[in-house]
Design a protein around this motif. Structure first.
Motif, PDB file in Angstrom:
ATOM      1  N   UNK A   1       0.836  -1.184   0.000  1.00  0.00           N
ATOM      2  CA  UNK A   1       0.000   0.000   0.000  1.00  0.00           C
ATOM      3  C   UNK A   1       0.877   1.241   0.000  1.00  0.00           C
ATOM      4  N   UNK A   2       0.394   2.337  -0.541  1.00  0.00           N
ATOM      5  CA  UNK A   2       1.172   3.580  -0.431  1.00  0.00           C
ATOM      6  C   UNK A   2       1.248   4.015   1.022  1.00  0.00           C
ATOM      7  N   UNK A   3       2.394   4.529   1.467  1.00  0.00           N
ATOM      8  CA  UNK A   3       2.515   4.938   2.877  1.00  0.00           C
ATOM      9  C   UNK A   3       1.645   6.143   3.175  1.00  0.00           C
ATOM     10  N   UNK A   4       1.204   6.234   4.426  1.00  0.00           N
ATOM     11  CA  UNK A   4       0.351   7.350   4.857  1.00  0.00           C
ATOM     12  C   UNK A   4       0.936   8.028   6.104  1.00  0.00           C
ATOM     13  N   UNK A   5       2.260   7.920   6.295  1.00  0.00           N
ATOM     14  CA  UNK A   5       2.865   8.357   7.552  1.00  0.00           C
ATOM     15  C   UNK A   5       2.554   9.819   7.871  1.00  0.00           C
ATOM     16  N   UNK A   6       2.837  10.727   6.942  1.00  0.00           N
ATOM     17  CA  UNK A   6       2.675  12.136   7.292  1.00  0.00           C
ATOM     18  C   UNK A   6       1.206  12.525   7.397  1.00  0.00           C
ATOM     19  N   UNK A   7       0.371  12.010   6.501  1.00  0.00           N
ATOM     20  CA  UNK A   7      -1.062  12.310   6.596  1.00  0.00           C
ATOM     21  C   UNK A   7      -1.630  11.803   7.917  1.00  0.00           C
TER      22      UNK A   7
END
Length: 314
Positions: A170-176
């Motif tokens: 999956x695409x990372x979502x760390x900052x969001x």
């Protein structure tokens, strides 16, 4: 090597799920042990924690030995004895996070602005303050570099969870996720964001270390084995099972076997939880027919995961 000196699964979520039916039998991935200790401090009768790696279990044993030691805070690196070493800081993940919080941020963000963020009185104010005093081209560039998923996979995660055959990431979502959670919880109530930004629990607390009367003696049982075979050896009973994100290590054809192990170990009222980090875990149809997905009210305070899954057996 200790991969995780702390537990990066929010015990508030686990507590909400456990309270739905209060199973006496609790089984979970050991990680750094803090989630188990906090749940025991909240009132769980006992916890069985599992890990195949002796170093992780030895790390938890060291925490148990240090809980009532005269130099407890120094051994943990906690409270008035916050420092760069200690049982809360000695993991691979924590070491990587502290590069960001203790080497990059002090050079990039003025000290008064770093502390100013933690002095805000509402989550909305925290986000506004971040945008006003932290966000810049240098901030965005540093975030993109340090939290590039390839760098995180290489330097901060257990390698057994990084490249699973036949599964698409999956695409990372760390900052969001970081900004969303910053807008939901105060730093004083979020030890995970607090640690991410300051490299220690500078403004928050770990409840099990704040309770001088807490003792897990005889209630935390550590097992050096994988969770799936442990479940397969159990007789059916009402259980709470926490699998963290270990399903990320399973090639997709093997995933139904894990769900079968959970199902066969559990009777009505049992609960099962897990997190997706970089892979979406397909839940088998047979499991969805016999288990109900729970609607969770508690926000997840950890910014690493893509989604949280909670089920209860019908």
């Amino acid at each position: 090597m200790v991969h995780y000196a702390q537990s990066w699964e929010d015990p508030n979520l686990l507590w909400e799920v456990w309270q739905r039916s209060c199973p006496n039998h609790v089984h979970m991935v050991a990680s750094g042990g803090d989630h188990a200790l906090e749940l025991l401090q909240k009132g769980l009768p006992s916890v069985h924690a599992y890990d195949t790696e002796a170093n992780q279990l030895q790390h938890i044993h060291a925490k148990l030995d240090a809980l009532h030691h005269a130099q407890r805070d120094q051994l943990f690196g906690y409270g008035s004895a916050r420092r760069s070493k200690g049982l809360l800081h000695d993991g691979k993940l924590e070491g990587y996070l502290r590069i960001f919080s203790q080497r990059v941020l002090p050079w990039m963000i003025l000290g008064r602005h770093r502390e100013g963020l933690a002095q805000q009185t509402s989550p909305t104010d925290q986000v506004n303050y971040l945008h006003q005093h932290w966000t810049s081209w240098m901030w965005r560039t540093s975030i993109a570099f340090l939290f590039n998923p390839n760098k995180v996979d290489k330097n901060a995660r257990h390698q057994g969870l990084v490249d699973t055959e036949g599964r698409q990431k999956l695409p990372p979502t760390y900052y969001a996720s970081f900004e969303r959670i910053l807008g939901q919880t105060l730093l004083s109530a979020n030890p995970y964001l607090d640690y991410l930004l300051y490299g220690t629990h500078a403004h928050s607390v770990l409840p099990y270390l704040e309770d001088p009367s807490f003792t897990p003696k005889g209630r935390l049982h550590l097992h050096q084995e994988a969770l799936q075979p442990a479940l397969q050896a159990l007789k059916p009973d009402k259980r709470f099972i926490h699998a963290s994100d270990i399903l990320e290590s399973y090639p997709e054809p093997q995933i139904p076997r894990f769900f079968h192990a959970v199902d066969q170990a559990c009777t009505s009222g049992s609960s099962f939880v897990f997190w997706d980090h970089r892979y979406a875990t397909p839940v088998p149809a047979f499991f969805q027919e016999g288990w109900t997905r729970l609607d969770i009210q508690t926000p997840d305070r950890v910014p690493f995961y893509h989604s949280f899954h909670a089920y209860q057996k019908q």
